[in-house]
Design a protein around this motif. Structure first.
Motif, PDB file in Angstrom:
ATOM      1  N   ASP A  49     -26.635 -36.356  50.090  1.00 31.11           N
ATOM      2  CA  ASP A  49     -26.356 -36.451  48.660  1.00 31.11           C
ATOM      3  C   ASP A  49     -27.038 -35.269  47.959  1.00 31.11           C
ATOM      4  O   ASP A  49     -27.484 -34.329  48.618  1.00 31.11           O
ATOM      5  CB  ASP A  49     -26.797 -37.806  48.104  1.00 31.11           C
ATOM      6  CG  ASP A  49     -28.278 -38.069  48.347  1.00 31.11           C
ATOM      7  OD1 ASP A  49     -29.031 -37.098  48.603  1.00 31.11           O
ATOM      8  OD2 ASP A  49     -28.685 -39.250  48.292  1.00 31.11           O
ATOM      9  N   ASN A  89     -21.765 -39.520  45.512  1.00 24.73           N
ATOM     10  CA  ASN A  89     -22.196 -38.130  45.478  1.00 24.73           C
ATOM     11  C   ASN A  89     -22.444 -37.581  46.880  1.00 24.73           C
ATOM     12  O   ASN A  89     -23.453 -36.964  47.134  1.00 24.73           O
ATOM     13  CB  ASN A  89     -23.447 -37.994  44.618  1.00 24.73           C
ATOM     14  CG  ASN A  89     -24.554 -38.935  45.078  1.00 24.73           C
ATOM     15  OD1 ASN A  89     -24.373 -39.654  46.067  1.00 24.73           O
ATOM     16  ND2 ASN A  89     -25.679 -38.910  44.413  1.00 24.73           N
ATOM     17  N   THR A 136     -17.462 -33.828  44.935  1.00 28.04           N
ATOM     18  CA  THR A 136     -18.140 -34.695  45.903  1.00 28.04           C
ATOM     19  C   THR A 136     -17.134 -35.577  46.626  1.00 28.04           C
ATOM     20  O   THR A 136     -15.986 -35.712  46.200  1.00 28.04           O
ATOM     21  CB  THR A 136     -19.112 -35.686  45.211  1.00 28.04           C
ATOM     22  OG1 THR A 136     -18.371 -36.452  44.260  1.00 28.04           O
ATOM     23  CG2 THR A 136     -20.264 -34.989  44.547  1.00 28.04           C
ATOM     24  N   ILE A 174     -22.207 -34.964  49.545  1.00 26.73           N
ATOM     25  CA  ILE A 174     -21.859 -33.546  49.661  1.00 26.73           C
ATOM     26  C   ILE A 174     -22.044 -33.068  51.100  1.00 26.73           C
ATOM     27  O   ILE A 174     -22.128 -31.871  51.358  1.00 26.73           O
ATOM     28  CB  ILE A 174     -22.668 -32.661  48.686  1.00 26.73           C
ATOM     29  CG1 ILE A 174     -24.168 -32.912  48.860  1.00 26.73           C
ATOM     30  CG2 ILE A 174     -22.244 -32.931  47.250  1.00 26.73           C
ATOM     31  CD1 ILE A 174     -25.026 -31.885  48.139  1.00 26.73           C
TER      32      ILE A 174
END
Ligand SMILES: *[C@@H]1O[C@H](CO)[C@@H](O)[C@H](O)[C@H]1NC(C)=O
Ligand SMILES: *[C@@H]1O[C@H](CO)[C@@H](O)[C@H](O)[C@H]1NC(C)=O
Ligand SMILES: *[C@@H]1O[C@H](CO)[C@@H](O)[C@H](O)[C@H]1NC(C)=O
Length: 418
Positions: free
Chosen positions: A369, A181, A321, A183
């Motif tokens: 994340d 995840n 992601t 980002i």
């Protein structure tokens, strides 16, 4: 107007045919290249409202923000430019309290900025000049990475082993983090001017954010590079890159194909740095790519300046992601596995074990994340695929501080790297 252009082209063609007859085979390919180059220049360069001649030979075109290359992308025809992220990211960006092992060095400017700013409502774009195209290995694929397939490699992280794709004919010396995840990613990159031994080779220091299978991954990449096949010289330049298929058919550097939407009127992609690290000072700059919480854009930040974004709609999995992050150096050469080894250097041109003031470094590699906070990637591992030529090492000058990531090497010229 059109008639005149057509007439000029006919004249040019007649002239070329005539000359081709007279000059034989070698010149014919040269002239064909010139024609191809003219067509390509028309596609890439946009009408300019002001041109800035930089002292280093670069030309910066100030292009109407609504006429930038991104609008040539089929998905972005009616794109509405967003000038600022929705989420005020700067509040969290600097919340990092970990202590770095050495204090940060100065950040250089971009050389062209001394020759004046671009007006409001325009974005500065490095102009592609005829000689750039004529020196490139391929005019059709100008601005893209040469495609040589992807090789699957086992990467050992702190508590697991993963498979990741390494682009063919590339030497890597990197820190790799794996998660599900990511980002965002950021780091401060020391800036150097490594030797590049041939015009079809290049060397980078960068961050890769990736999603996908080892042989078909999407990525956003950014950092600095020395790449004569794109920029026509051996100066160190800021770059961004994207692809949705490991580089096979999609993506490119900077604005050399439609994709990236630029919003900054101050920072130009592909521009040269005013300074690189030397014996006295270690110059560095921070780069960051992060996805806004509105899910629509991957923003690119250079120092404190937001440069623009990749619309998330360009991507599949990376729309949401990234799952892998790399920080480090990359050397590309068509002869990377041949002997003698190419002489193109990575980082500062010394191995990682030389440490501070000699070896190239990356400070504070971070991922973000869904918490919205930046963290050290965990699990992570160091990966090199030509250990005799280029190395990477996490090392702290002061024991209790966070290590710097050192990476690099001289390429050929080094006892075991032949
Ligand atoms: C340019 O835009 C900025 C921000 O919108 C504004 O503050 C500034 O006055 C503008 N400058 C000119 C010359 O229009
Ligand atoms: C990637 O590799 C897998 C397994 O080797 C293969 O099935 C798949 O078709 C490959 N994908 C691409 C895009 O080459
Ligand atoms: C490895 O460590 C990470 C982070 O601490 C954790 O999330 C992950 O589950 C671990 N993986 C394995 C296979 O133990």
């Amino acid at each position: 107007m059109t008639a005149i252009i057509v007439e000029k082209r006919m004249l040019l063609l007649t002239f070329l045919c005539f000359t081709v007859e007279a000059m034989g085979r070698e010149s014919k390919t040269l002239l064909e290249k010139q024609l191809l180059a003219e067509e390509k220049l028309k596609l890439i360069n946009k009408p300019t409202l002001k041109s800035i001649q930089s002292a280093d030979g670069d030309v910066i075109d100030c292009v109407d923000i609504y006429k930038q290359p991104a609008f040539d992308h089929p998905l972005l025809k009616n794109h509405i430019i967003k000038m600022k992220p929705t989420y005020d990211h700067s509040r969290k960006r600097n919340k990092d309290s970990s202590q770095a092992t050495t204090s940060a060095g100065p950040t250089p400017t971009q050389t062209w900025q001394k020759s004046g700013p671009c007006p409001n409502g325009t974005v500065p774009i490095l102009r592609v000049q005829r000689h750039h195209l004529l020196n490139a290995p391929s005019i059709e694929n100008y601005g893209r990475k040469p495609w040589n397939g992807v090789v699957e490699h086992e990467i050992h992280l702190s508590n697991q082993t993963i498979a990741a794709g390494i682009e063919g004919l590339h030497a890597y010396a990197v820190l790799i983090g794996s998660g599900y995840n990511y980002i965002g990613a950021k780091a401060s990159l020391g800036i150097y001017n490594p030797w590049v031994g041939a015009d079809d080779e290049y060397t980078t220091c960068q961050i890769w954010l990736r999603h996908g299978e080892y042989n078909n991954s999407e990525s956003i990449e950014l950092g600095w590079m020395v790449n004569p096949s794109v920029f026509g010289d051996k100066t160190t330049r800021f770059f961004v890159y994207w692809t949705t298929d490991s580089g096979k058919e999609t993506g490119c550097f900077n604005l050399l194909c439609p994709g990236f939407v630029q919003t900054s009127s101050e920072i130009a992609l592909g521009a040269a740095f005013s300074h690189v690290s030397g014996d006295e000072l270690q110059y560095e700059f921070s780069v960051e790519v992060w996805k806004d919480f509105d899910e629509e854009r991957w923003w690119v930040v250079y120092g404190d300046t937001t440069v623009g974004y990749y619309p998330a709609s360009l991507f599949g999995g990376l729309w949401r992601t990234a799952t892998l992050v790399f920080f480090g150096g990359d050397v590309y050469s068509p002869r990377i596995w041949e002997s003698p080894h190419p002489s193109t250097a990575m980082g500062s041109g010394t191995l990682a074990s030389y440490h501070f003031m000699d070896a190239a470094f990356i400070r504070q590699p971070r991922i973000m994340d869904f918490s919205g906070y930046y963290k050290y990637p965990d699990p992570f591992g160091i990966y090199v695929n030509q250990a005799y030529c280029y190395s990477a090492e996490n090392y702290a000058e002061i024991l209790w501080t966070e290590p710097l990531l050192y990476y690099g090497g001289p390429g050929w010229n080094f006892p075991y790297c032949q």
